[in-house]
Design a protein around this motif. Structure first.
Motif, PDB file in Angstrom:
ATOM      1  N   TRP A 157      -5.106 -41.738 -23.106  1.00 32.87           N
ATOM      2  CA  TRP A 157      -4.852 -41.134 -24.409  1.00 32.87           C
ATOM      3  C   TRP A 157      -3.528 -41.664 -24.938  1.00 32.87           C
ATOM      4  N   VAL A 158      -3.550 -42.128 -26.159  1.00 27.93           N
ATOM      5  CA  VAL A 158      -2.359 -42.696 -26.783  1.00 27.93           C
ATOM      6  C   VAL A 158      -2.062 -41.928 -28.065  1.00 27.93           C
ATOM      7  N   VAL A 159      -0.844 -41.428 -28.198  1.00 31.10           N
ATOM      8  CA  VAL A 159      -0.426 -40.718 -29.405  1.00 31.10           C
ATOM      9  C   VAL A 159       0.610 -41.584 -30.114  1.00 31.10           C
ATOM     10  N   GLY A 160       0.298 -41.974 -31.351  1.00 35.34           N
ATOM     11  CA  GLY A 160       1.192 -42.883 -32.067  1.00 35.34           C
ATOM     12  C   GLY A 160       2.632 -42.431 -32.076  1.00 35.34           C
ATOM     13  N   GLU A 161       2.864 -41.154 -32.359  1.00 35.77           N
ATOM     14  CA  GLU A 161       4.232 -40.635 -32.349  1.00 35.77           C
ATOM     15  C   GLU A 161       4.205 -39.169 -31.959  1.00 35.77           C
ATOM     16  N   VAL A 162       5.120 -38.803 -31.084  1.00 35.13           N
ATOM     17  CA  VAL A 162       5.329 -37.399 -30.739  1.00 35.13           C
ATOM     18  C   VAL A 162       6.788 -37.081 -31.027  1.00 35.13           C
ATOM     19  N   ASP A 163       7.008 -36.114 -31.897  1.00 37.24           N
ATOM     20  CA  ASP A 163       8.371 -35.703 -32.214  1.00 37.24           C
ATOM     21  C   ASP A 163       8.870 -34.696 -31.189  1.00 37.24           C
ATOM     22  N   TRP A 164      10.177 -34.655 -31.033  1.00 40.26           N
ATOM     23  CA  TRP A 164      10.798 -33.670 -30.156  1.00 40.26           C
ATOM     24  C   TRP A 164      10.368 -32.257 -30.551  1.00 40.26           C
ATOM     25  N   GLU A 165      10.145 -32.051 -31.836  1.00 41.64           N
ATOM     26  CA  GLU A 165       9.757 -30.741 -32.353  1.00 41.64           C
ATOM     27  C   GLU A 165       8.337 -30.346 -31.933  1.00 41.64           C
ATOM     28  N   GLU A 166       7.581 -31.303 -31.372  1.00 43.13           N
ATOM     29  CA  GLU A 166       6.260 -31.002 -30.821  1.00 43.13           C
ATOM     30  C   GLU A 166       6.309 -30.859 -29.305  1.00 43.13           C
ATOM     31  N   LEU A 167       7.370 -31.341 -28.683  1.00 43.74           N
ATOM     32  CA  LEU A 167       7.537 -31.223 -27.235  1.00 43.74           C
ATOM     33  C   LEU A 167       8.320 -29.972 -26.866  1.00 43.74           C
ATOM     34  N   TYR A 168       9.380 -29.727 -27.603  1.00 39.69           N
ATOM     35  CA  TYR A 168      10.319 -28.653 -27.278  1.00 39.69           C
ATOM     36  C   TYR A 168       9.665 -27.269 -27.180  1.00 39.69           C
ATOM     37  N   PRO A 169       8.761 -26.886 -28.113  1.00 35.16           N
ATOM     38  CA  PRO A 169       8.196 -25.529 -28.042  1.00 35.16           C
ATOM     39  C   PRO A 169       7.184 -25.347 -26.911  1.00 35.16           C
ATOM     40  N   ALA A 170       6.715 -26.452 -26.302  1.00 39.63           N
ATOM     41  CA  ALA A 170       5.671 -26.347 -25.281  1.00 39.63           C
ATOM     42  C   ALA A 170       5.971 -27.296 -24.130  1.00 39.63           C
ATOM     43  N   PRO A 171       7.055 -27.049 -23.390  1.00 38.34           N
ATOM     44  CA  PRO A 171       7.478 -27.998 -22.356  1.00 38.34           C
ATOM     45  C   PRO A 171       6.461 -28.200 -21.238  1.00 38.34           C
ATOM     46  N   GLY A 172       5.602 -27.233 -20.981  1.00 41.32           N
ATOM     47  CA  GLY A 172       4.631 -27.355 -19.897  1.00 41.32           C
ATOM     48  C   GLY A 172       3.332 -28.007 -20.303  1.00 41.32           C
ATOM     49  N   ASP A 210       9.575 -30.752 -16.235  1.00 42.53           N
ATOM     50  CA  ASP A 210      10.497 -30.380 -15.163  1.00 42.53           C
ATOM     51  C   ASP A 210      10.844 -28.909 -15.360  1.00 42.53           C
ATOM     52  N   PRO A 211      10.234 -28.009 -14.563  1.00 42.32           N
ATOM     53  CA  PRO A 211      10.483 -26.567 -14.756  1.00 42.32           C
ATOM     54  C   PRO A 211      11.959 -26.199 -14.645  1.00 42.32           C
ATOM     55  N   PRO A 261      13.541 -27.998 -18.578  1.00 40.80           N
ATOM     56  CA  PRO A 261      12.481 -28.386 -19.513  1.00 40.80           C
ATOM     57  C   PRO A 261      12.917 -29.386 -20.576  1.00 40.80           C
ATOM     58  N   ALA A 262      14.168 -29.283 -21.023  1.00 44.19           N
ATOM     59  CA  ALA A 262      14.623 -30.175 -22.098  1.00 44.19           C
ATOM     60  C   ALA A 262      14.680 -31.629 -21.655  1.00 44.19           C
ATOM     61  N   ALA A 263      14.706 -31.874 -20.330  1.00 45.17           N
ATOM     62  CA  ALA A 263      14.849 -33.242 -19.824  1.00 45.17           C
ATOM     63  C   ALA A 263      13.509 -33.912 -19.547  1.00 45.17           C
ATOM     64  N   GLY A 264      12.423 -33.327 -20.050  1.00 43.91           N
ATOM     65  CA  GLY A 264      11.102 -33.851 -19.718  1.00 43.91           C
ATOM     66  C   GLY A 264      10.756 -35.196 -20.305  1.00 43.91           C
ATOM     67  N   ILE A 265      11.367 -35.572 -21.427  1.00 43.78           N
ATOM     68  CA  ILE A 265      11.017 -36.838 -22.071  1.00 43.78           C
ATOM     69  C   ILE A 265      11.593 -38.009 -21.275  1.00 43.78           C
TER      70      ILE A 265
END
Length: 439
Positions: free
Chosen positions: A276-291, A399-400, A403-407
């Protein structure tokens, strides 16, 4: 004279006063004494005149409610930080930020843009996020000659069919990211069978069209395109449907919190069988759902990127916003910050707010890797008014403990490698076709 004076501007009244006083001094004292007498009046007048310079109104227009609300907040923070860099002034004039909710309705956004220009008499417009909104607002701005800085919307169409002389696009688009991501994914699968998962809006269709071209270039075949409503009514059913397909690569073009809603339904083990390839993922889409699992994706910057200037920018951001939602800056804040800085730098270099002069300056601007906090120098493409910059391949590893360091950044493409060839077809209005506008 007393009655007439009421209709004269302050500067003109002072000039008439000086002429009258000059006649008096000619008959009563020497010219040297006259000059000495006038100096205090001239000094006070210059101060008064400087204080009457009107502010420059900058309209920040974003979907501040709905699924892009977090993106809008992140964008506004970047714009604010850039204005602070200039002490809240440019060319001696105060910078005043007007915030408006564009919604995600292009027709409504166009009405808001028209009112801001004709009623509020704004100097510049910045923002967008939603590419359909950006296209609608930028058409209105071109009509009046108002410079529009598209800080964050990533449809390739923004720099091709919806490009304008008065518009400058600062985010990378799905074509830039998919150029690298799709080759990486297709190379893992001998059959190279792909589907397009497309959000039913301008952004989704434009990115899907670019993705289709790259899949075919890299020897793959698009066996189906699944177009889903913007409301994404059944993410679980969609995930189940795709998991059952006999395909190798899924080119995902879903935006905002639709990404969160879909990937929350997916077993990470599926990514071992399907790429699965996502053209762009913003931090604002990762931050609210770290898991929530994420596959390979593209971005323009990350707060933990090891580039000059990044640590200092993050520290400054966290000092101001560290106790809020989005306590770390992401790519949206980064793009908005540098886009706003670019506009103010261009005004400063042009030494005027006249739109034609500022546009000509922006068209020739380049920024060092250090200024951009990226790996390569960036430049404004004069043919498409799209910023050509470093783009990054990334993944998300939850990373439980932090979480902020997951990217995780896996690599990057130089601007010349990432550039979308479709921009060769871009046609901007001429300066003769672009109204003169001096706020």
């Amino acid at each position: 004279m007393q009655r007439f004076g009421r209709y004269l501007p302050a500067a003109a009244r002072f000039f008439v006063f000086c002429l009258l006083r000059l006649g008096h001094f000619r008959s009563s004292c020497s010219w040297r004494k006259a000059g000495a007498c006038f100096l205090p009046f001239l000094f006070l007048s210059s101060i008064s005149f400087a204080q009457t310079l009107p502010p420059l109104l900058i309209a920040h227009v974003m979907p501040t409610t709905g699924r892009f609300a977090l993106h809008a907040e992140a964008d506004r923070r970047g714009v604010e930080m850039a204005i602070e860099d200039f002490g809240g002034k440019i060319l001696g004039r105060d910078l005043v930020l007007l915030t408006r909710n564009a919604t995600t309705d292009p027709a409504q956004a166009a009405k808001i843009a028209e009112a801001l220009i004709t009623q509020n008499h704004i100097a510049f417009m910045v923002g967008a996020i939603d590419s359909g909104v950006a296209a609608a607002m930028s058409a209105v701005c071109q009509k009046y000659g108002v410079i529009f800085i598209n800080t964050n919307s990533s449809s390739p169409s923004e720099a091709v069919e919806n490009a304008h002389r008065t518009k400058f696009v600062f985010d990378a688009n799905g074509a830039n990211f998919n150029k690298a991501l799709l080759k990486y994914a297709l190379d893992r699968h001998p059959r190279k069978r792909a589907i397009l998962l497309t959000e039913d809006n301008v952004w989704g269709h434009s990115n899907a069209a670019a993705s289709r071209g790259y899949i075919e270039r890299y020897g793959g075949s698009v066996v189906e395109e699944v177009v889903v409503p913007v409301s994404l009514p059944d993410p679980a059913g969609l995930a189940t449907r795709i998991a059952a397909m006999d395909i190798d690569v899924v080119a995902v073009n879903l935006s905002g919190n639709n990404q969160i809603r879909l990937f929350a339904q997916i077993d990470p083990a599926l990514f071992e069988r399907q790429s699965w390839v996502v053209g762009e993922v913003d931090w604002e889409e990762l931050y609210p759902a770290p898991g929530t699992p994420r596959p390979l994706f593209g971005t323009t910057w990350a707060w933990n990127l090891d580039t000059p200037g990044t640590a200092e920018f993050v520290a400054r951001y966290r000092q101001r916003y560290g106790n809020t939602v989005l306590d770390y800056p992401g790519d949206v804040t980064h793009a908005a910050y540098l886009a706003m800085r670019a506009l103010l730098q261009a005004i400063e270099r042009a030494a005027t707010t006249h739109n034609h002069a500022v546009i000509r300056t922006l068209e020739t601007m380049r920024w060092s890797a250090r200024e951009r906090m990226q790996h390569d120098d960036a430049y404004m493409d004069p043919a498409s008014h799209h910023l050509q910059q470093s783009v990054y391949t990334a993944t998300w590893r939850h990373d439980p403990a932090n979480p902020a360091a997951g990217i995780k950044i896996l690599g990057h493409l130089r601007p010349e490698e990432a550039r979308y060839e479709g921009e060769d077809a871009t046609r901007l209005e001429s300066f003769e076709e672009t109204p003169s506008y001096t706020p």
